[in-house]
Design a protein around this motif. Structure first.
Motif, PDB file in Angstrom:
ATOM      1  N   ASP A   9       4.566   4.483   2.441  1.00 13.23           N
ATOM      2  CA  ASP A   9       3.879   5.593   3.096  1.00 13.23           C
ATOM      3  C   ASP A   9       3.395   6.508   1.974  1.00 13.23           C
ATOM      4  OD1 ASP A   9       4.697   4.487   5.486  1.00 13.23           O
ATOM      5  OD2 ASP A   9       6.404   5.827   5.701  1.00 13.23           O
ATOM      6  N   LEU A  10       2.091   6.668   1.861  1.00 11.08           N
ATOM      7  CA  LEU A  10       1.485   7.460   0.802  1.00 11.08           C
ATOM      8  C   LEU A  10       0.968   8.768   1.382  1.00 11.08           C
ATOM      9  CD1 LEU A  10      -0.738   4.645  -0.792  1.00 11.08           C
ATOM     10  CD2 LEU A  10       1.717   5.048  -1.099  1.00 11.08           C
ATOM     11  N   THR A  11       1.265   9.871   0.733  1.00 13.44           N
ATOM     12  CA  THR A  11       0.763  11.169   1.175  1.00 13.44           C
ATOM     13  C   THR A  11       0.134  11.898  -0.002  1.00 13.44           C
ATOM     14  OG1 THR A  11       2.962  12.143   0.868  1.00 13.44           O
ATOM     15  CG2 THR A  11       2.393  11.407   3.096  1.00 13.44           C
ATOM     16  N   ASP A  12      -0.640  12.922   0.323  1.00 13.50           N
ATOM     17  CA  ASP A  12      -1.368  13.700  -0.686  1.00 13.50           C
ATOM     18  C   ASP A  12      -2.234  12.796  -1.553  1.00 13.50           C
ATOM     19  OD1 ASP A  12      -0.094  16.074   0.195  1.00 13.50           O
ATOM     20  OD2 ASP A  12       1.659  15.576  -1.024  1.00 13.50           O
ATOM     21  N   CYS A  13      -2.931  11.856  -0.914  1.00 17.18           N
ATOM     22  CA  CYS A  13      -3.776  10.910  -1.657  1.00 17.18           C
ATOM     23  C   CYS A  13      -4.968  11.648  -2.269  1.00 17.18           C
ATOM     24  CB  CYS A  13      -4.246   9.788  -0.741  1.00 17.18           C
ATOM     25  SG  CYS A  13      -2.882   8.723  -0.200  1.00 17.18           S
ATOM     26  N   GLN A 108      -1.442   1.123  -4.328  1.00 20.86           N
ATOM     27  CA  GLN A 108      -0.959   2.485  -4.565  1.00 20.86           C
ATOM     28  C   GLN A 108      -1.794   3.185  -5.626  1.00 20.86           C
ATOM     29  OE1 GLN A 108       3.299   2.846  -5.062  1.00 20.86           O
ATOM     30  NE2 GLN A 108       3.670   1.409  -3.401  1.00 20.86           N
ATOM     31  N   PRO A 113      -1.641   8.528  -4.693  1.00 21.61           N
ATOM     32  CA  PRO A 113      -0.831   9.427  -3.865  1.00 21.61           C
ATOM     33  C   PRO A 113      -0.042  10.438  -4.695  1.00 21.61           C
ATOM     34  CG  PRO A 113       0.277   7.328  -4.114  1.00 21.61           C
ATOM     35  CD  PRO A 113      -1.078   7.182  -4.765  1.00 21.61           C
ATOM     36  N   GLY A 114       0.160  11.603  -4.105  1.00 27.06           N
ATOM     37  CA  GLY A 114       1.048  12.584  -4.708  1.00 27.06           C
ATOM     38  C   GLY A 114       2.498  12.242  -4.435  1.00 27.06           C
ATOM     39  N   HIS A 115       2.735  11.518  -3.336  1.00 29.47           N
ATOM     40  CA  HIS A 115       4.099  11.152  -2.959  1.00 29.47           C
ATOM     41  C   HIS A 115       4.084   9.757  -2.334  1.00 29.47           C
ATOM     42  CE1 HIS A 115       8.245  11.624  -1.705  1.00 29.47           C
ATOM     43  NE2 HIS A 115       7.901  11.172  -0.517  1.00 29.47           N
ATOM     44  N   VAL A 116       5.092   8.961  -2.679  1.00 30.78           N
ATOM     45  CA  VAL A 116       5.239   7.608  -2.131  1.00 30.78           C
ATOM     46  C   VAL A 116       6.650   7.444  -1.595  1.00 30.78           C
ATOM     47  CG1 VAL A 116       5.244   5.135  -2.655  1.00 30.78           C
ATOM     48  CG2 VAL A 116       3.611   6.645  -3.813  1.00 30.78           C
ATOM     49  N   GLN A 117       6.738   6.976  -0.362  1.00 30.59           N
ATOM     50  CA  GLN A 117       8.023   6.572   0.201  1.00 30.59           C
ATOM     51  C   GLN A 117       7.909   5.076   0.452  1.00 30.59           C
ATOM     52  OE1 GLN A 117       9.082   8.256   4.004  1.00 30.59           O
ATOM     53  NE2 GLN A 117      11.208   7.650   3.778  1.00 30.59           N
ATOM     54  N   SER A 118       8.678   4.290  -0.287  1.00 30.00           N
ATOM     55  CA  SER A 118       8.542   2.839  -0.178  1.00 30.00           C
ATOM     56  C   SER A 118       9.857   2.185   0.220  1.00 30.00           C
ATOM     57  CB  SER A 118       8.033   2.255  -1.496  1.00 30.00           C
ATOM     58  OG  SER A 118       8.935   2.541  -2.540  1.00 30.00           O
TER      59      SER A 118
END
Length: 131
Positions: A9-13, A108, A113-118
């Motif tokens: 889940d990538l955020t702040d792309c 990725q 992304p600024g943040h990655v939840q993998s």
């Protein structure tokens, strides 16, 4: 049935916004990325979602590539600057884990992304038996 399932889940792309809204462009990238890592595409679907109110801006896209080894799915939310990635490879006939990892890494990097939840899930592993 043994395989590797990777999700992120990538955020702040911070990528070019077109990567989040242009299904054809994203699909072409995915097709190329799959081939570059040595996986075999056997089908594909790239879909742009519409909005009833176009003033809200462009909607996201889904890019799906069916692999001989399993699948790749990318879903984008441009209004959130977010992307979800799903790469699954069955390791029947050979271990495709390195290819799956390379594909996930390349995607990725594309979205910046600024943040990655993998998450990494080994599928179809024999159940352990406690004695």
């Amino acid at each position: 049935m043994h395989g590797l399932h990777l999700t992120a889940d990538l955020t702040d792309c911070r990528c070019d916004p077109a990567w989040l809204t242009d299904a054809a462009r994203l699909g072409a990238y995915c097709r190329s990325a799959v081939a570059d890592v040595g996986l075999q595409a056997v089908g594909e679907l790239f879909h742009s979602f519409g909005r009833p109110d176009e003033s809200a801006g462009p909607a996201g896209v889904t890019a799906t590539i069916l692999l001989a080894e399993s699948h790749l799915c990318v879903h984008t939310w441009p209004e959130l600057g977010a992307v979800t990635l799903d790469v699954y490879v069955c390791n029947f006939g050979g271990d495709h884990s390195a290819r799956a990892n390379a594909l996930m890494q390349g995607l990725q990097e594309l979205f910046q992304p600024g943040h990655v939840q993998s998450h990494r899930l080994l599928r179809g592993q024999p159940a352990s038996v406690d004695s």
